[in-house]
Design an enzyme around this catalytic site. Structure first.
Site, short mmCIF file in Angstrom:
data_model
loop_
_atom_site.label_atom_id
_atom_site.label_comp_id
_atom_site.label_asym_id
_atom_site.label_seq_id
_atom_site.Cartn_x
_atom_site.Cartn_y
_atom_site.Cartn_z
N SER A 93 -13.32 -8.74 3.89
CA SER A 93 -11.86 -8.82 3.71
C SER A 93 -11.17 -7.80 4.60
O SER A 93 -10.12 -8.09 5.19
CB SER A 93 -11.48 -8.52 2.25
OG SER A 93 -12.02 -9.49 1.40
N PHE A 131 -1.26 -6.97 5.16
CA PHE A 131 -0.47 -8.20 5.30
C PHE A 131 0.21 -8.47 3.96
O PHE A 131 -0.48 -8.76 2.97
CB PHE A 131 -1.43 -9.34 5.67
CG PHE A 131 -0.85 -10.71 5.74
CD1 PHE A 131 -0.31 -11.20 6.93
CD2 PHE A 131 -0.89 -11.56 4.64
CE1 PHE A 131 0.19 -12.50 7.01
CE2 PHE A 131 -0.39 -12.86 4.70
CZ PHE A 131 0.14 -13.32 5.90
N GLU A 135 3.87 -11.97 -3.79
CA GLU A 135 4.76 -11.13 -4.61
C GLU A 135 4.33 -11.24 -6.07
O GLU A 135 3.61 -12.17 -6.43
CB GLU A 135 6.21 -11.57 -4.42
CG GLU A 135 6.63 -11.46 -2.97
CD GLU A 135 8.14 -11.62 -2.75
OE1 GLU A 135 8.86 -11.95 -3.72
OE2 GLU A 135 8.57 -11.38 -1.61
N GLY A 139 2.76 -16.41 -5.79
CA GLY A 139 1.46 -16.35 -5.12
C GLY A 139 1.21 -17.66 -4.37
O GLY A 139 1.35 -17.73 -3.15
N SER A 140 0.90 -18.71 -5.13
CA SER A 140 0.62 -20.01 -4.49
C SER A 140 1.86 -20.58 -3.82
O SER A 140 1.74 -21.42 -2.92
CB SER A 140 0.11 -21.00 -5.54
OG SER A 140 -1.10 -20.54 -6.08
N ILE A 165 -2.08 -6.59 -2.30
CA ILE A 165 -2.17 -6.50 -0.85
C ILE A 165 -3.41 -5.69 -0.44
O ILE A 165 -3.49 -4.48 -0.70
CB ILE A 165 -0.89 -5.89 -0.25
CG1 ILE A 165 0.35 -6.67 -0.75
CG2 ILE A 165 -0.97 -5.87 1.28
CD1 ILE A 165 0.31 -8.17 -0.50
N THR A 166 -4.37 -6.37 0.21
CA THR A 166 -5.59 -5.71 0.68
C THR A 166 -5.24 -4.62 1.70
O THR A 166 -4.42 -4.87 2.60
CB THR A 166 -6.54 -6.76 1.32
OG1 THR A 166 -6.82 -7.75 0.34
CG2 THR A 166 -7.84 -6.12 1.81
N GLU A 366 -6.02 -16.30 -0.47
CA GLU A 366 -5.94 -17.14 0.73
C GLU A 366 -5.85 -18.62 0.38
O GLU A 366 -6.45 -19.47 1.03
CB GLU A 366 -7.17 -16.91 1.61
CG GLU A 366 -7.34 -15.49 2.04
CD GLU A 366 -6.60 -15.15 3.30
OE1 GLU A 366 -6.02 -16.06 3.92
OE2 GLU A 366 -6.57 -13.97 3.65
C1 LIG Z 1 -8.27 -8.77 -4.51
C2 LIG Z 1 -7.12 -9.57 -3.95
C3 LIG Z 1 -6.69 -9.32 -2.65
C4 LIG Z 1 -5.57 -10.00 -2.14
N1 LIG Z 1 -5.11 -9.71 -0.87
C5 LIG Z 1 -3.92 -10.23 -0.46
C6 LIG Z 1 -3.31 -9.78 0.76
O1 LIG Z 1 -3.89 -8.96 1.52
N2 LIG Z 1 -2.08 -10.25 1.11
C7 LIG Z 1 -1.41 -11.14 0.31
O2 LIG Z 1 -0.29 -11.52 0.67
N3 LIG Z 1 -1.98 -11.60 -0.86
C8 LIG Z 1 -3.19 -11.16 -1.26
N4 LIG Z 1 -3.75 -11.59 -2.45
C9 LIG Z 1 -2.99 -12.50 -3.30
C10 LIG Z 1 -3.56 -13.91 -3.36
O3 LIG Z 1 -3.37 -14.55 -2.11
C11 LIG Z 1 -2.88 -14.65 -4.53
O4 LIG Z 1 -3.40 -14.08 -5.71
C12 LIG Z 1 -3.12 -16.15 -4.49
O5 LIG Z 1 -2.34 -16.76 -3.48
C13 LIG Z 1 -2.78 -16.83 -5.83
O6 LIG Z 1 -1.53 -16.44 -6.29
P1 LIG Z 1 -1.34 -15.96 -7.81
O7 LIG Z 1 -2.35 -14.91 -8.09
O8 LIG Z 1 0.10 -15.61 -7.97
O9 LIG Z 1 -1.72 -17.22 -8.69
P2 LIG Z 1 -0.73 -18.42 -9.08
O10 LIG Z 1 -0.06 -18.98 -7.87
O11 LIG Z 1 0.13 -17.99 -10.21
O12 LIG Z 1 -1.79 -19.49 -9.59
C14 LIG Z 1 -2.40 -19.40 -10.90
C15 LIG Z 1 -3.19 -20.68 -11.14
O13 LIG Z 1 -2.31 -21.80 -11.09
C16 LIG Z 1 -2.80 -22.76 -10.14
N5 LIG Z 1 -1.68 -23.42 -9.48
C17 LIG Z 1 -0.57 -22.83 -8.91
N6 LIG Z 1 0.22 -23.77 -8.39
C18 LIG Z 1 -0.38 -24.97 -8.60
C19 LIG Z 1 -0.07 -26.32 -8.28
N7 LIG Z 1 1.01 -26.64 -7.60
N8 LIG Z 1 -0.93 -27.29 -8.67
C20 LIG Z 1 -2.06 -26.99 -9.32
N9 LIG Z 1 -2.43 -25.72 -9.67
C21 LIG Z 1 -1.60 -24.75 -9.30
C22 LIG Z 1 -3.62 -21.94 -9.16
O14 LIG Z 1 -4.56 -22.76 -8.46
C23 LIG Z 1 -4.27 -20.93 -10.08
O15 LIG Z 1 -5.39 -21.51 -10.68
C24 LIG Z 1 -4.92 -10.98 -2.94
C25 LIG Z 1 -5.41 -11.26 -4.23
C26 LIG Z 1 -6.50 -10.57 -4.73
C27 LIG Z 1 -6.99 -10.89 -6.11
#
Ligand SMILES: Cc1cc2nc3c(=O)[nH]c(=O)nc-3n(C[C@H](O)[C@H](O)[C@H](O)COP(=O)(O)OP(=O)(O)OC[C@H]3O[C@@H](n4cnc5c(N)ncnc54)[C@H](O)[C@@H]3O)c2cc1C
Length: 387
Positions: A93, A131, A135, A139-140, A165-166, A366
């Site tokens: 990572s 990066f 927020e 996330g997604s 944020i890593t 990701e």
């Molecule tokens: C250790 C770690 C390091 C990270 N590093 C970075 C980084 O460097 N920079 C950065 O910007 N981010 C980083 N992230 C954030 C990561 O990219 C997000 O956690 C990820 O995109 C998911 O967002 P969320 O956690 O808000 O989950 P959510 O978006 O809330 O999702 C929760 C659940 O709902 C599901 N879901 C959401 N929307 C839908 C849909 N439309 N249809 C079906 N299912 C859905 C998802 O699949 C998931 O199972 C990191 C996360 C972790 C844990």
């Protein structure tokens, strides 16, 4: 690629140079990473002492051709990710973020001044990057982001927060995505900028050998010259994620190779029932057969993707298939390994628990597994089902 995880002689698909890159990084992982990673993960510490070696091996920005960087092909880059993640997902990572999420956007979208200033420093690891896209409430769906930038004279003023944020707390420069008049733009925020603070996420059960932080911007003023001029809209951050997800597809293969190797060794040496190794039992062999088959499919997917990336025919939905599949099978393989090791499977020294927990993050970040299903679904049907 360790011989025992190369069932279809995929080695023969690689060039001599690609094998050399893989073996150089692989030997370094065996010699320098494996002796320290277990304790680092246990202590929840990023092994920063490994960074200078990685810089010396040109692992940061290795596909860039300028600034004295090696300009490796994408399969070589993938093999680097594979070998690093064979060691630990947190280490991979670190390199993914520095290369794919920080150097890539600066190189692809930055001004000449931004590139001249940051690329050499990031390549030598004299500066560490992070990066900031995710927020606390988005996330997604990054389009919903609330972080804003406002122009004020020859500055931009940032307000908002980024989560998960890593490298956040150890970064010298953060690539931050924020809305300027409703349009997503990229900004370079330097450590120590007034109004910029970071907080480390503590208590993680996954990616423990990696720093993960919140970034907070409270009237954070940065020079106007720190905006990335070459891109606007979500395609900026999404194109970076395509780079990083490509590396993850290869990295997951490395993690799966590590736990498969551990399971195979253990099955051949652990004796139960009339002094026979557990590998002599049919159910155990079925699991090993399933593992190596899934690893071989994942290797071929990653290799094909690498060829498409080099040919410039790779699309984001192709990467979705490889990230989604390879991480999912690596996670299942880690879980199967843990089971095959019995009670020993919960011990750190056998790796499976660390890889298993790490992969829970890789499955989510990701683009979650679900979101990549929807990306593939959209490519097949033309219908975006996210909303
Ligand atoms: C250790 C770690 C390091 C990270 N590093 C970075 C980084 O460097 N920079 C950065 O910007 N981010 C980083 N992230 C954030 C990561 O990219 C997000 O956690 C990820 O995109 C998911 O967002 P969320 O956690 O808000 O989950 P959510 O978006 O809330 O999702 C929760 C659940 O709902 C599901 N879901 C959401 N929307 C839908 C849909 N439309 N249809 C079906 N299912 C859905 C998802 O699949 C998931 O199972 C990191 C996360 C972790 C844990």
């Amino acid at each position: 690629m360790a011989a025992h995880a190369d069932y279809l002689d995929i080695d023969s698909l690689l060039t001599e140079d690609q094998r050399l890159v893989r073996d150089t990084v692989g030997s370094w992982v065996d010699d320098k990473v494996m002796p320290v990673i277990e304790e680092a993960a246990w202590e929840g510490r990023f092994p920063k002492e490994l960074v200078p070696d990685m810089a010396q091996m040109h692992l940061f920005g290795s596909t860039i051709t300028e600034y004295g960087l090696p300009g490796l092909d994408n399969i070589s880059y993938g093999l680097i990710m594979q070998e690093l993640e064979r060691g630990d997902s947190g280490l991979r990572s670190f390199v993914s973020v520095q290369s794919g999420l920080v150097m890539y956007p600066i190189y692809a979208f930055g001004s000449k001044e931004q590139k001249d200033r940051w690329i050499p420093k990031l390549a030598k690891a004299e500066a560490i990057g992070c990066f900031g896209l995710t927020e606390p409430d988005f996330g997604s769906n990054p389009a919903g982001m609330r972080t804003t930038a406002k122009k004020d004279g020859d500055s931009y003023v940032l307000n908002g927060a980024k989560a998960w944020i890593t490298n956040g707390s150890i970064a010298d420069v953060a690539v931050v995505w924020a809305k300027l008049d409703g349009v997503v733009r990229g900004f370079l925020v330097e450590k120590g900028s007034k109004g910029f603070t970071t907080f480390e996420h503590k208590g993680k059960m996954s990616l423990r050998a990696s720093v993960t932080s919140q970034l907070v911007f409270e009237d954070c003023r940065i020079p106007a010259a720190n905006m990335l001029p070459g891109v606007e809209g979500l395609k900026g951050p999404l194109s970076c994620l395509t780079q990083a997800r490509y590396g993850i597809a290869w990295g997951a293969v490395g993690s799966a190779m590590a736990t498969y190797g551990a399971a195979l060794d253990y099955a051949k040496s652990r004796k139960q029932w009339k002094d026979r190794p557990i590998a002599a039992h049919q159910l155990v062999q079925e699991r090993l057969a399933w593992m190596i088959t899934e690893i071989t499919k994942a290797q071929l997917l990653a290799w094909r993707l690498g060829r498409m990336k080099d040919d410039k025919t790779m699309k984001p939905h192709h990467v979705s298939m490889a990230k989604r599949n390879n991480v999912s099978v690596a996670l299942k393989i880690a879980r199967t390994c843990r089971d095959m090791l019995g009670a020993n499977g919960i011990l750190l020294e056998y790796q499976s628990g660390r890889h298993l927990c790490n992969l829970e993050t890789v499955y989510t970040y990701e683009g979650t597994h679900d979101i990549h299903s929807l990306a593939i679904g959209e490519a097949l049907t033309g219908i975006p089902a996210y909303r």
